[in-house]
Scaffold this active site. Structure first.
Site, PDB file in Angstrom:
ATOM      1  N   GLU A 147       2.563 -27.395 -17.127  1.00 15.60           N
ATOM      2  CA  GLU A 147       3.880 -27.303 -17.759  1.00 15.60           C
ATOM      3  C   GLU A 147       4.561 -25.947 -17.576  1.00 15.60           C
ATOM      4  OE1 GLU A 147       3.378 -28.648 -21.797  1.00 15.60           O
ATOM      5  OE2 GLU A 147       2.526 -30.568 -21.168  1.00 15.60           O
ATOM      6  N   GLU A 252      -1.059 -38.543 -17.256  1.00 19.25           N
ATOM      7  CA  GLU A 252      -1.142 -38.646 -18.721  1.00 19.25           C
ATOM      8  C   GLU A 252      -0.314 -39.822 -19.230  1.00 19.25           C
ATOM      9  OE1 GLU A 252      -0.417 -34.915 -20.720  1.00 19.25           O
ATOM     10  OE2 GLU A 252      -1.286 -33.734 -19.077  1.00 19.25           O
TER      11      GLU A 252
END
Length: 333
Positions: A147, A252
């Site tokens: 991220e 994910e």
């Protein structure tokens, strides 16, 4: 023996196949799931977690993150991560390491240390090197950097970026490569499922790393999605990433809905799972799909998104939802 197994797989009707079986039939390396240490005391859950016909890849949801592995500077602990890794290895499941460098779930000594550039880069290098070395030879892949982007494609103002710019990214990747030359090194992020500024930022970063001869093997597309809101450009965007010459993985996946659950929402969720799986299937460099835990019993969603949930392919009672069939259809159609 392998030829016989392949022939049996080829003639089995879809209805008798399960998620990993179908992913492999579609030319992928795996279908997998995340898990976390607290749920490993749930025997029915663990039994299904070890069903390699559905899941042949495991990601440790939290036990390999920085706060869990280096809670104080230079002091490493791997016991919870080892529990997940040993369980997966004993079952022959592939492992994905998660994660070396992330702005969240950092111990206070990192966030409040006020280190200068060179010291912080040394800390990143040591953390990544030690973590990846500990699991050398065990991991198919690592989410080395997690991220790094804002929604507009600029770099997140993490403690690492504020002090080192993008240098921490190259440092982490090089440390990971030196620690385990055979694992695949990924950068992982959310909201990069469709085309847009954030996806463009990822493309530009990977190109820059390649031009600098920094090792980068893959892009992880988290795919925390919302029922009825799958980006129409998801397949094209996966292909755009693949065109960089790297692997792509959906890392994910879950598809949440506003509660309460209705049959209409479950049917839309089934279609949405099918859409995501078909996008991966269509892109040859998309190597596999991981769901962010497989049952609503242990989903992270209700604890983060108020009034939302039911994001996983199995419900809280460990029963398959229509989403399961959506995954089956995505691999087989």
């Amino acid at each position: 023996m392998y030829l016989v197994a392949f022939m049996l797989l080829a003639i089995l009707p879809t209805g008798y196949c399960q998620l990993n079986t179908l992913a492999v039939r579609a030319g992928k390396k795996y279908f997998g799931t995340a898990t976390d240490n607290p749920e490993l005391g749930d025997a029915p859950y663990v039994a299904q977690l070890g069903n390699t016909a559905d899941f042949n890849q495991i990601t440790a949801g939290n036990s390999m993150k920085w706060d869990a592995t280096e809670p104080s500077r230079g002091t490493f602990t791997f016991s919870n991560g080892d529990t997940v890794a040993n369980m997966a290895r004993n079952r022959g499941q592939l492992l994905r390491g998660h994660t070396c460098v992330w702005h969240s779930q950092l111990p206070n000594w990192v966030t409040s240390g006020n280190f200068d550039n060179s010291t912080l880069l040394s800390i990143v290098q040591n953390h990544c090197s030690t973590l990846v070395s500990h699991y050398r030879g065990q991991m198919y892949s690592w989410d080395v950097v997690n991220e790094p982007f804002n929604e507009d494609g600029s770099f997140r103002q993490s403690v690492f970026f504020q002090k080192t710019g993008t240098a921490y990214i190259a440092t982490a990747l090089r440390a990971a490569r030196n620690a385990d030359p055979n694992t695949k090194l990924y950068i992982n992020d959310f909201n990069i499922e469709g085309t847009g500024a954030k996806s463009t930022g990822m493309i530009n970063l990977v190109r820059s790393l390649q031009q600098q001869n920094v090792p980068i093997d893959g892009i992880g597309v988290q795919a925390h999605l919302i029922v009825g809101q799958i980006p129409s450009s998801i397949q094209q965007n996966l292909q755009n990433f693949a065109n960089l010459g790297v692997e792509v993985a959906i890392t994910e996946l879950d598809i949440r809905m506003t509660l309460p659950v209705t049959q209409q929402k479950l049917e839309q969720q089934q279609e949405d799972y099918r859409t995501v799986i078909r996008a991966c299937k269509a892109v040859s460099r998309c190597v596999g799909v991981t769901v962010w835990d497989w049952t609503d019993r242990y989903s992270w969603v209700p604890g983060v998104f108020n009034g939302e949930g039911a994001a996983c392919p199995w419900d809280e009672n460990l029963a398959k939802k229509p989403a399961y069939q959506g995954i089956v259809d995505g691999w087989s159609q």
